[in-house]
Design a protein around this motif. Structure first.
Motif, PDB file in Angstrom:
ATOM      1  N   PRO A  45       1.008  -1.068   0.115  1.00 61.06           N
ATOM      2  CA  PRO A  45      -0.227  -0.064   0.022  1.00 61.06           C
ATOM      3  C   PRO A  45       0.891   1.136  -0.131  1.00 61.06           C
ATOM      4  N   LYS A  46       0.812   2.073  -1.153  1.00 59.99           N
ATOM      5  CA  LYS A  46       1.502   3.192  -1.302  1.00 59.99           C
ATOM      6  C   LYS A  46       1.303   4.259   0.079  1.00 59.99           C
ATOM      7  N   ILE A  47      -0.037   4.336   0.652  1.00 57.41           N
ATOM      8  CA  ILE A  47      -0.258   5.064   1.829  1.00 57.41           C
ATOM      9  C   ILE A  47       0.646   4.779   2.858  1.00 57.41           C
ATOM     10  N   ALA A  48       1.155   3.456   2.911  1.00 57.73           N
ATOM     11  CA  ALA A  48       2.031   2.999   4.197  1.00 57.73           C
ATOM     12  C   ALA A  48       3.585   3.306   3.866  1.00 57.73           C
TER      13      ALA A  48
END
Length: 284
Positions: free
Chosen positions: A127-130
């Motif tokens: 996940p890019k938000i991570a």
């Protein structure tokens, strides 16, 4: 005695007239009325839900309040939209360059393909938000981390589509090219690249929308400008009209970038079956 020359079509080949401007306009209208009708229906449903107060105003802003705040804060939204647009376009262009070069290397080297492919898949499922906070720590809070996230979001569909396109060439065409003495560079330019363009543009359309998402995700993590910043601030302040306005503008930005890629495909691939006005399609 003068002999008049006449152009004769080859046997078995039917001559096709170019579509007129009116035919092209009718095709555009025919393709556009369904999504326009669906958007109008969704807008009416949105208005009905808010007008009848089926939900509280702080949960769903009305269309009137949303468009009123856009008009009232037009400069504010315009400035932040330009920031997000720049991050998106920069990340998209970088992802195209890196994605195409990576695809070419993978196609011409089986060892590199077997080495990189699992790593690309592994990087895509994260996940890019991570991992976006890491780029903020490494690169700061300016435009760089947002561009990097946009690149990561758009890179995978571009490289996979390009690899698929480069591998879709008929092996007999490659054998014929080698038999006629064409080198790898000429074979790539004359055969592989044209054959890969329809696949590449499919990946570009997906990557264009993902680049917008990547830029906004980067802005969620650490930014003081951009549409992601606008949405985050509105969410924290329970300002649903501004929140809905930011979401609508972000969606329009993705649609505009998608349309630009579609327009480029129209001029680059006029010969492709999907671009023909008389292409066989299912119609209702």
């Amino acid at each position: 005695m003068a002999v008049e020359s006449a152009q004769v079509a080859p046997a078995g080949v039917a001559e096709r007239d170019r579509p007129s401007t009116a035919e092209r306009a009718l095709k555009i209208i025919h393709q556009a009325w369904r999504p326009v009708a669906l958007l109008a229906l969704l807008f009416v449903a949105w208005w009905v839900v808010t007008a009848t107060e089926l939900v509280e105003p702080y949960l769903v802003a009305s269309p009137g309040d949303t468009f009123a705040v856009i008009a009232e804060k037009s400069d504010y939204f315009w400035d932040n939209t330009l920031v997000t647009a720049w991050e998106t376009i920069a990340g998209f262009v970088i992802s195209i360059v890196i994605g195409v070069l990576t695809a070419v290397i993978m196609v011409y080297s089986t060892t590199i393909e077997r080495t990189l492919y699992p790593l690309l898949l592994f990087a895509q499922v994260i996940p890019k938000i991570a991992i976006a906070p890491l780029f903020v720590v490494w690169l700061g809070t300016d435009l760089a981390p947002k561009i990097v996230v946009a690149v990561l979001m758009a890179f995978f569909p571009i490289v996979i589509s390009m690899v698929t396109g480069l591998k879709s060439v008929d092996p007999e065409m490659l054998q014929l090219s080698a038999t006629m003495g064409a080198g790898p560079a000429k074979t790539f330019y004359k055969i592989r690249l044209p054959a890969s363009l329809p696949h590449l543009f499919s990946g570009l359309k997906i990557g264009a929308t993902l680049a917008v998402t990547g830029a906004v995700v980067g802005e969620f993590v650490g930014a003081n400008e951009g549409l992601g910043y606008v949405i985050q601030q509105a969410n924290g302040n329970f300002d649903t009209p501004v929140l809905f306005a930011g979401l609508i503008i972000m969606s329009l930005l993705g649609v505009v970038l998608f349309a630009l890629v579609e327009l480029l495909e129209y001029f680059v691939l006029p010969w492709h079956a999907s671009r023909r006005i008389d292409a066989a399609t299912t119609s209702l």
